[in-house]
Motif scaffolding. Structure first.
Motif, PDB file in Angstrom:
ATOM      1  N   ASP A  57      -2.798  -1.570  -5.194  1.00 37.31           N
ATOM      2  CA  ASP A  57      -3.895  -1.289  -4.263  1.00 37.31           C
ATOM      3  C   ASP A  57      -4.908  -2.430  -4.245  1.00 37.31           C
ATOM      4  O   ASP A  57      -5.447  -2.779  -3.186  1.00 37.31           O
ATOM      5  CB  ASP A  57      -4.590   0.025  -4.636  1.00 37.31           C
ATOM      6  N   ASN A  94      -7.567   4.292  -0.724  1.00 39.13           N
ATOM      7  CA  ASN A  94      -6.405   4.315  -1.614  1.00 39.13           C
ATOM      8  C   ASN A  94      -6.756   3.799  -3.003  1.00 39.13           C
ATOM      9  O   ASN A  94      -6.344   4.364  -4.024  1.00 39.13           O
ATOM     10  CB  ASN A  94      -5.280   3.467  -1.016  1.00 39.13           C
ATOM     11  N   SER A 128       0.820  -1.207   0.000  1.00 39.09           N
ATOM     12  CA  SER A 128       0.000   0.000   0.000  1.00 39.09           C
ATOM     13  C   SER A 128       0.856   1.260   0.000  1.00 39.09           C
ATOM     14  O   SER A 128       0.542   2.238  -0.693  1.00 39.09           O
ATOM     15  CB  SER A 128      -0.928  -0.016   1.215  1.00 39.09           C
ATOM     16  N   LYS A 184       1.132   6.707  -6.992  1.00 37.48           N
ATOM     17  CA  LYS A 184      -0.010   7.588  -7.324  1.00 37.48           C
ATOM     18  C   LYS A 184       0.410   9.054  -7.290  1.00 37.48           C
ATOM     19  O   LYS A 184       0.038   9.838  -8.168  1.00 37.48           O
ATOM     20  CB  LYS A 184      -1.160   7.354  -6.340  1.00 37.48           C
ATOM     21  N   TYR A 197      -7.454   1.408   3.007  1.00 38.13           N
ATOM     22  CA  TYR A 197      -7.104   0.665   1.797  1.00 38.13           C
ATOM     23  C   TYR A 197      -8.156   0.859   0.707  1.00 38.13           C
ATOM     24  O   TYR A 197      -7.818   0.975  -0.482  1.00 38.13           O
ATOM     25  CB  TYR A 197      -6.937  -0.822   2.134  1.00 38.13           C
ATOM     26  N   THR A 233       0.911   4.184  -2.917  1.00 38.92           N
ATOM     27  CA  THR A 233       0.649   5.601  -2.657  1.00 38.92           C
ATOM     28  C   THR A 233       1.727   6.479  -3.265  1.00 38.92           C
ATOM     29  O   THR A 233       1.437   7.526  -3.863  1.00 38.92           O
ATOM     30  CB  THR A 233       0.552   5.842  -1.141  1.00 38.92           C
TER      31      THR A 233
END
Length: 720
Positions: free
Chosen positions: A443, A463, A417, A424, A460, A421
């Protein structure tokens, strides 16, 4: 000296050593422990090879050395414990009546070295020895519950590295069996193992029954231990850990309050020179940071940092748990920086995260976790300073943490995760399709691996929603946006009502609903989406404490939803509410500068469209004041140019609004201030802090923060 006499003297040394060792374990007296080790060494030294008592003396010495290692953290003790433990097993025949005990002591020493070095081979050997000991020990032996309990704890540790649920279930079965068959004195230690193992299974399954039983069992253990017994310290810490997890899951502040009270109790009761005090300070630090996450009380995170610094200062060189202590300090510094936006704290957090990685070494089992923490620290500083090299390093560290972690390990979902992030965020800046595709895939993988009902399920889900929305913006596939909305709604439903993360989940839902409202051609669905977006936005603002840095993003998103509905339906009150929210966001000290600038520009543009020129001039004035924060000089020129992209006309717009408001002097002032920022970027008239950052990152970050504080304040006198 005759052999018989040597044996008699050796027996006396062995008896004295065992008595002193028993006293040390019951009182925590380290001087008695040192004397016990010396006496047991002398007993071993006196016996010739082949003496029938030698295996027992060697095993006793190994047990005392292992215990001293656990108390003092001296590496040479555990190495010697393993050496003499191997000698004891080798000296005892397969039919020796005490062989099971010798195997058991060697297994414990290897498990201790695993906790220090993190080498899985030590743990595998410890488990194999424990199984062998369990096979040869008689069913009615007083050793059997101890062997069962220790084997269970070793299987528990291996589960943390492999993620094999069958081993965790076997561990629980073994520690329960040990507790059921142990005598009253030994049962307390076995129950402690039950509580710790159930607590771990809760972390994996999210089943509150396991956690509740762990808490109840820890309370039973504490009730059975005298107030002055040395084991009370570790049991208080175990209960505090379980209470902290209960707080994370249900949000009841009373659980973390009790955890902090327990941690304070053991710190107060532990002498300043006790080697265990270091870990106890770290535990209290962790509990205070957890409560700070909910209370937002800076005095709590300040105390946590002070405690972590005290623990670091008290650590002797080469301490076996350095990496964990360094991590605690770094995490607390990052938490404070997230609240205050102090890049000095952010840079120091990175330094401690790097020190933790270095202290653990390349083969340690906790290395993936340490790399993950480093990734988060680097990403946080990127969020503050917008230096793309920090983001690239964060992604690299995150990728290393995932690659270093075996599939099935319980923490792997968090590492995945964190990497997603970072990808992203980089996609938002560089628009590389590969980044968002990988982020979305990661994700999904993390969410699929998370047990149903897990305390972090809302995060989660949020996300994944963010990744899907970003994919829609790039590829314009309706399926991505529809799934983003479904996932965002699920994240809101999974978030605790009074948890700070709920506001962020609601605000994310606002953003994806507005995106579909703006892209859809269907009137009925557009009205439903924008109405839900406004409701979610208002709920997000209500859930976010005034003055919190995250409130900026929440207010910006609500304002965008209100403006969209106003344009569509002609509702002037929506537009007024949007402007009021943007005004609050733009001047909120500590909020992210880029989002504050967006709020100021939205405020100014709406007022200009209404020909409310005094208000428009105020909004543009705040926006111009924020330009130095967005393009601060601690980053590279490329980063500053990217931050200022599309802002080139801001100074002229500010001047035009001021002229329309009949504020000619102010127009000149805003024009000159805005142009000075933009021209300084082009001409490089000020020295770049990024060069200093390469050689002294902490000093550069602190200097940048001081400059930011001077630039940040919006002078109310400028707002007519």
């Amino acid at each position: 000296m005759p052999s018989e006499l040597r044996g008699m003297i050796g027996q006396r040394w062995a008896d004295e050593g065992r008595a002193l060792f028993d006293r040390a374990r019951s009182t925590g007296d380290l001087e008695s422990l040192d004397t016990a080790v010396d006496a047991l060494r002398e007993a071993v030294h006196l016996l010739p090879s082949g003496h029938p008592d030698l295996p027992g003396y060697l095993s006793n010495l190994g047990g005392a050395l292992g215990y001293r290692f656990d108390m003092r953290g001296r590496a040479q003790d555990v190495e010697e414990a393993i050496t003499v433990g191997r000698q004891a097993v080798a000296a005892a025949s397969a039919a020796h009546p005490r062989r099971a005990g010798y195997l058991q002591n060697l297994a414990v020493a290897l498990h201790l070295r695993f906790e220090w070095h993190g080498r899985l081979s030590d743990l595998d050997t410890a488990i194999a020895l424990g199984r062998e000991a369990l096979m040869v020990v008689p069913a009615d032996s007083h050793w059997r519950p101890t062997i069962q309990g220790n084997l269970g704890m070793s299987l528990r540790s291996r589960f943390q590295q492999t993620g094999r649920m069958d081993e965790l279930d076997e561990a629980i079965g073994l520690v329960r069996a040990a507790a059921d068959s142990a005598d009253p004195e030994a049962r307390v230690g076995c129950l402690s193992g039950v509580a710790m193992t159930l607590q771990l299974r809760f972390e994996v399954s999210g089943q509150l029954d396991d956690l509740d039983e762990a808490i109840a069992t820890s309370r039973e253990v504490l009730a059975a231990i005298p107030p002055d017994h040395p084991d009370r310290i570790s049991e208080c810490s175990n209960l505090a850990s379980a209470l902290g997890k209960k707080f994370d899951r249900v949000g009841d502040i009373s659980f973390i309050d009790e955890a902090i009270s327990l941690c304070r109790e053991v710190v107060t009761a532990t002498p300043a020179d006790d080697p265990n005090r270091i870990d106890l300070l770290s535990n209290l630090c962790i509990s205070l940071r957890a409560r700070f996450d909910r209370s937002d009380d800076l005095t709590e995170i300040d105390e946590a940092i002070a405690l972590a610094r005290e623990a670091v200062a008290a650590m002797p060189a080469g301490h076996t748990r350095r990496a964990g202590i360094f991590t605690s300090l770094g995490v607390c510094l990052r938490a404070r920086s997230e609240r205050t936006t102090d890049p000095g704290d952010a840079s120091e957090a990175i330094a401690w995260a790097r020190a933790a990685v270095d202290a653990a070494g390349a083969d340690h089992a906790i290395r993936p976790n340490l790399l993950c923490n480093l990734s988060v620290a680097l990403r946080h500083r990127f969020n503050l300073l917008r230096e793309l090299s920090d983001l690239d390093q964060a992604i690299a560290a995150g990728r290393q943490s995932v690659e270093a972690c075996r599939p099935g390990v319980i923490d792997r979902t968090r590492y995945i995760s964190v990497l997603a992030t970072g990808l992203k965020i980089r996609y938002e800046w560089q628009r590389q399709t590969a980044d968002i595709d990988e982020a979305t895939s990661l994700d999904r993988e993390a969410l699929a691996a998370l047990p149903e009902g897990h305390s972090e399920q809302a995060i989660y889900l949020g996300n994944l929603s963010l990744a899907l929305r970003a994919k829609f913006e790039g590829e314009q596939k309706w399926a991505d946006l529809d799934e983003a909305i479904t996932t965002a709604r699920a994240s809101v439903a999974a978030a605790l009502l009074d948890h700070p993360v709920r506001a962020a989940m609601l605000s994310n839902l606002v953003a994806v609903l507005v995106a579909r409202f703006e892209a859809s051609a269907r009137l009925s669905s557009r009205l439903v989406d924008i109405a839900e977006a406004v409701r979610a936005g208002r709920a997000a603002v209500a859930a976010m404490r005034p003055g919190h840095p995250w409130r900026v993003n929440v207010l910006v998103n609500l304002g965008i939803a209100l403006r969209a509905r106003s344009v569509w339906m002609g509702n002037s009150s929506d537009l007024a509410d949007a402007v009021a929210g943007w005004q609050e966001a733009a001047v909120l000290r500590g909020g992210p500068s880029m989002e504050r600038l967006t709020a100021a520009q939205q405020w100014a543009e709406v007022c200009a469209s209404q020909q409310n020129w005094p208000e428009a001039a105020d909004g543009y004035g705040v926006a111009v004041d924020l330009l130095p924060l967005v393009a601060w000089r601690g980053t590279t020129r490329a980063t500053r140019e990217q931050s200022l992209a599309g802002r080139g006309g801001l100074a002229a717009q500010a001047a035009a609004a001021s002229i329309a408001a009949d504020q000619h002097d102010r127009a000149i002032e805003l024009l000159e201030r805005g142009r000075s920022v933009l021209w300084s970027q082009s001409l490089e008239t000020r020295s770049d802090l990024w060069r200093l950052q390469k050689v002294a990152s902490g000093l550069a970050a602190k200097l940048a923060w001081i400059r930011e504080q001077l630039d940040r304040s919006v002078d109310p006198a400028r707002l007519n």
